[in-house]
Design a protein around this motif. Structure first.
Motif, PDB file in Angstrom:
ATOM      1  N   GLU A  36       0.836  -1.196   0.000  1.00  0.00           N
ATOM      2  CA  GLU A  36       0.000   0.000   0.000  1.00  0.00           C
ATOM      3  C   GLU A  36       0.878   1.255   0.000  1.00  0.00           C
ATOM      4  O   GLU A  36       1.839   1.353   0.740  1.00  0.00           O
ATOM      5  CB  GLU A  36      -0.903  -0.024   1.237  1.00  0.00           C
ATOM      6  CG  GLU A  36      -2.020   0.961   1.223  1.00  0.00           C
ATOM      7  CD  GLU A  36      -2.984   0.756   2.382  1.00  0.00           C
ATOM      8  OE1 GLU A  36      -4.102   1.266   2.300  1.00  0.00           O
ATOM      9  OE2 GLU A  36      -2.617   0.073   3.364  1.00  0.00           O
ATOM     10  N   SER A  96      -3.819   1.604  -3.176  1.00  0.00           N
ATOM     11  CA  SER A  96      -4.587   1.531  -1.929  1.00  0.00           C
ATOM     12  C   SER A  96      -5.385   0.231  -1.903  1.00  0.00           C
ATOM     13  O   SER A  96      -5.491  -0.470  -2.906  1.00  0.00           O
ATOM     14  CB  SER A  96      -5.525   2.734  -1.809  1.00  0.00           C
ATOM     15  OG  SER A  96      -6.600   2.600  -2.709  1.00  0.00           O
ATOM     16  N   LYS A  97      -5.951  -0.065  -0.745  1.00  0.00           N
ATOM     17  CA  LYS A  97      -6.748  -1.282  -0.593  1.00  0.00           C
ATOM     18  C   LYS A  97      -7.915  -1.327  -1.577  1.00  0.00           C
ATOM     19  O   LYS A  97      -8.346  -2.390  -1.987  1.00  0.00           O
ATOM     20  CB  LYS A  97      -7.281  -1.397   0.840  1.00  0.00           C
ATOM     21  CG  LYS A  97      -6.217  -1.755   1.849  1.00  0.00           C
ATOM     22  CD  LYS A  97      -5.743  -3.167   1.624  1.00  0.00           C
ATOM     23  CE  LYS A  97      -5.009  -3.670   2.839  1.00  0.00           C
ATOM     24  NZ  LYS A  97      -4.661  -5.065   2.707  1.00  0.00           N
ATOM     25  N   ASN A 100      -7.366  -3.362  -4.708  1.00  0.00           N
ATOM     26  CA  ASN A 100      -7.267  -4.812  -4.546  1.00  0.00           C
ATOM     27  C   ASN A 100      -8.318  -5.504  -5.407  1.00  0.00           C
ATOM     28  O   ASN A 100      -9.490  -5.201  -5.295  1.00  0.00           O
ATOM     29  CB  ASN A 100      -7.515  -5.140  -3.075  1.00  0.00           C
ATOM     30  CG  ASN A 100      -6.638  -6.229  -2.547  1.00  0.00           C
ATOM     31  OD1 ASN A 100      -5.588  -6.511  -3.103  1.00  0.00           O
ATOM     32  ND2 ASN A 100      -7.054  -6.830  -1.460  1.00  0.00           N
ATOM     33  N   LYS A 122      -1.088  -5.126  -0.191  1.00  0.00           N
ATOM     34  CA  LYS A 122      -0.868  -5.456   1.221  1.00  0.00           C
ATOM     35  C   LYS A 122      -0.661  -4.167   1.996  1.00  0.00           C
ATOM     36  O   LYS A 122      -0.033  -3.233   1.501  1.00  0.00           O
ATOM     37  CB  LYS A 122       0.372  -6.330   1.375  1.00  0.00           C
ATOM     38  CG  LYS A 122       0.212  -7.726   0.839  1.00  0.00           C
ATOM     39  CD  LYS A 122       1.425  -8.542   1.193  1.00  0.00           C
ATOM     40  CE  LYS A 122       1.201  -9.994   0.826  1.00  0.00           C
ATOM     41  NZ  LYS A 122       2.320 -10.830   1.270  1.00  0.00           N
ATOM     42  N   ASP A 123      -1.177  -4.141   3.231  1.00  0.00           N
ATOM     43  CA  ASP A 123      -0.938  -2.937   4.014  1.00  0.00           C
ATOM     44  C   ASP A 123       0.518  -2.931   4.471  1.00  0.00           C
ATOM     45  O   ASP A 123       1.158  -3.962   4.607  1.00  0.00           O
ATOM     46  CB  ASP A 123      -1.926  -2.782   5.173  1.00  0.00           C
ATOM     47  CG  ASP A 123      -1.811  -3.852   6.232  1.00  0.00           C
ATOM     48  OD1 ASP A 123      -0.726  -3.974   6.822  1.00  0.00           O
ATOM     49  OD2 ASP A 123      -2.804  -4.553   6.470  1.00  0.00           O
TER      50      ASP A 123
END
Length: 156
Positions: A36, A96-97, A100, A122-123
């Motif tokens: 991320e 960013s998420k 995804n 992934k964070d």
């Protein structure tokens, strides 16, 4: 029979080809994992397409429309690469998420399966913890043995 012939004729008219060669993907996006906040590029290259061919990218959620040609209505998405070489790579800035999921590069003239792949974001904290875990696992195991001796003194 008449309907089949008419459909074949219509398909030939709406599917332009260069010098009789069929349009095809020469590079397709690959399954990709990114942390991320990092930038990532999903590749898509096509050959034997005309200048008026529309290359579109779709992405999460649920193959939501993202780009057409070299234009993007999304502030973090840009199309990069050399269009004269058929390159329509999707560059995502500051992943960013919400990025995804599955992405699809789609060209109407290409008669192959869609060019698609999953982007996993992934964070940063989970990614850092995973890196450290692998780091510690690579160290050799050292076993320390300690012995303790005690003597008793009697003082009178």
């Amino acid at each position: 029979m008449y309907v089949t012939l008419l459909l074949a004729l219509l398909l030939a008219l709406v599917t332009p080809e260069i010098e009789g060669q069929e349009a095809r993907y020469t590079e397709v996006p690959r399954e990709t994992t990114v942390v991320e906040g990092d930038n990532v590029t999903l590749n898509c290259s096509v050959e034997n397409i005309t200048n008026d061919t529309s290359v579109k990218w779709f992405g999460p959620p649920n193959y939501h429309f993202r780009t057409e040609g070299r234009n993007s209505g999304h502030p973090r998405y840009t199309i990069v690469g050399d269009p004269s070489e058929g390159e329509y790579n999707l560059h995502i800035t500051n992943a960013s998420k919400s990025d995804n999921g599955r992405f699809r590069c789609w060209v109407r003239e290409v008669r192959q399966d869609p060019a698609e792949a999953t982007l996993t974001v992934k964070d940063r904290m989970t990614s850092a913890a995973s890196s450290l875990q692998g780091f510690y696992l690579n160290f050799p195991v050292i076993i320390l043995a300690m012995q303790c001796f005690a003597k008793a003194y009697v003082v009178n």
